[in-house]
Enzyme design. Sequence first.
Site, mmCIF file in Angstrom:
data_model
loop_
_atom_site.group_PDB
_atom_site.id
_atom_site.type_symbol
_atom_site.label_atom_id
_atom_site.label_comp_id
_atom_site.label_asym_id
_atom_site.label_seq_id
_atom_site.Cartn_x
_atom_site.Cartn_y
_atom_site.Cartn_z
ATOM 1 N N GLY A 24 0.818 -1.230 0.048
ATOM 2 C CA GLY A 24 0.047 0.193 0.076
ATOM 3 C C GLY A 24 0.791 1.276 0.014
ATOM 4 N N ILE A 25 1.921 1.295 0.792
ATOM 5 C CA ILE A 25 2.778 2.607 0.646
ATOM 6 C C ILE A 25 3.470 2.680 -0.366
ATOM 7 C CG2 ILE A 25 4.691 3.532 1.995
ATOM 8 C CD1 ILE A 25 3.815 2.052 4.674
ATOM 9 N N ASP A 53 13.768 7.830 7.933
ATOM 10 C CA ASP A 53 13.066 8.109 8.754
ATOM 11 C C ASP A 53 12.863 6.970 9.772
ATOM 12 O OD1 ASP A 53 10.644 9.648 9.974
ATOM 13 O OD2 ASP A 53 9.055 7.912 9.295
ATOM 14 N N HIS A 70 11.074 9.074 12.776
ATOM 15 C CA HIS A 70 10.156 7.995 12.699
ATOM 16 C C HIS A 70 8.843 8.860 12.907
ATOM 17 C CE1 HIS A 70 9.085 3.532 13.158
ATOM 18 N NE2 HIS A 70 8.332 4.114 12.232
ATOM 19 N N GLU A 94 16.933 2.883 16.954
ATOM 20 C CA GLU A 94 16.272 4.049 17.045
ATOM 21 C C GLU A 94 15.460 3.820 18.694
ATOM 22 O OE1 GLU A 94 12.044 3.964 15.133
ATOM 23 O OE2 GLU A 94 13.736 4.069 13.853
ATOM 24 N N THR A 141 11.420 4.334 4.942
ATOM 25 C CA THR A 141 10.596 4.521 5.831
ATOM 26 C C THR A 141 10.080 3.425 6.390
ATOM 27 O OG1 THR A 141 8.840 4.549 4.241
ATOM 28 C CG2 THR A 141 9.891 6.778 4.772
ATOM 29 N N ALA A 142 10.700 2.107 6.293
ATOM 30 C CA ALA A 142 10.138 0.857 6.692
ATOM 31 C C ALA A 142 10.770 0.543 8.199
ATOM 32 C CB ALA A 142 10.577 -0.316 5.847
ATOM 33 N N ARG A 143 11.595 0.037 8.256
ATOM 34 C CA ARG A 143 12.253 -0.551 9.617
ATOM 35 C C ARG A 143 14.050 -0.244 9.373
ATOM 36 N NH1 ARG A 143 7.911 0.225 11.274
ATOM 37 N NH2 ARG A 143 7.130 -0.988 12.805
#
Length: 334
Positions: A164-165, A270, A294, A275, A244-246
């Site tokens: 979806g992203i 991100d 994030h 983190e 932007t995932a992990r």
Amino acid sequence: MASLRGIIIGALTHAHHELEKMSKAYPISYVQAKSREEFLQDCQSEKYQDVVAAVLSYEAIPTLGPFNKEFIDKLPPKLKYLSWNAAGYDPVDIDACTARGIFVSHTPSAVDNATADVAAILILSSFRNTSQFERNLREGRWRHGVQFGNDPEGKTLGILGMGGIGKALAKRMYGFDMKIQYYNRNKLDPEVENKYHASYVDFDTLLRTSDCIFVSVPLNKSTYHLIDGPEFAKMKDGVIIVNTARGKVIREASLARALETGKVAAAGLDVFEDEPDVIHPGLLSHPRCTLLPHIGTNTQETMHAMEMVCLNNFETALTKGTFINPIPEQKHLF
């Protein structure tokens, strides 16, 4: 109140009205334990003896610790449904859940647009070098000493993970006249590819031919350090990396080295491996890294939408003994 049937482990911060309304209809309550030990003791006591479903959120981690096998194994004995308030569910030990017969849901589609917006910001910032220009301005140096950026138009964007992203990002970046290619576990149907102006390529081709690579895959055993030294070596000189995932999908030390050598011209991140406590100094110091804490889903609307998906799964578990959005690994069980 009748014996508790559901518990909220963590916090819901945006769907207060909906949760209050649900609390009047069903015997549910927030967990009040002040430590992991206290919570796990409560789980084995009469307090939660009839609990069958729980909402679980990141906010519980500072107090209750990791959602590992020990945590899962000591959840209330009748609990069968965990409604996880996020799209990515790597913090939850899914193998332990499955072994104990616990089903897990998540909030996939609710995060797509907000995360794709942040990805687009990172891509444009990486191409145009806006972060360094902004730092220069704030430090009183105007444009002096900052190298030119590049136009995104005509460049090839490789999307690693066309869920979806990935689809939402393809829609956005096609508007910047970028060529869109993707690699996914499964090739999309031709009509879906046409809708998003995207062409399927294999993993190596995506690495070799993309001017910008966007990482949007879930974190699991097969994607841990999916992008490492050998993968960077295959990429174009001057490639842009956006994630932007992990954080753990990319080995940060290898990314930092690739930035130092110029193999990677710029990065927009991100998410980070460790983190929020540790970020690789090579990323913090590099002038062409755009780094965000994030914030992919950090909008009022998206956080509310995520919590509503989570609560809908929770309510469906309480009333019908099923989930609307089971995680992919358990879909075959529904």
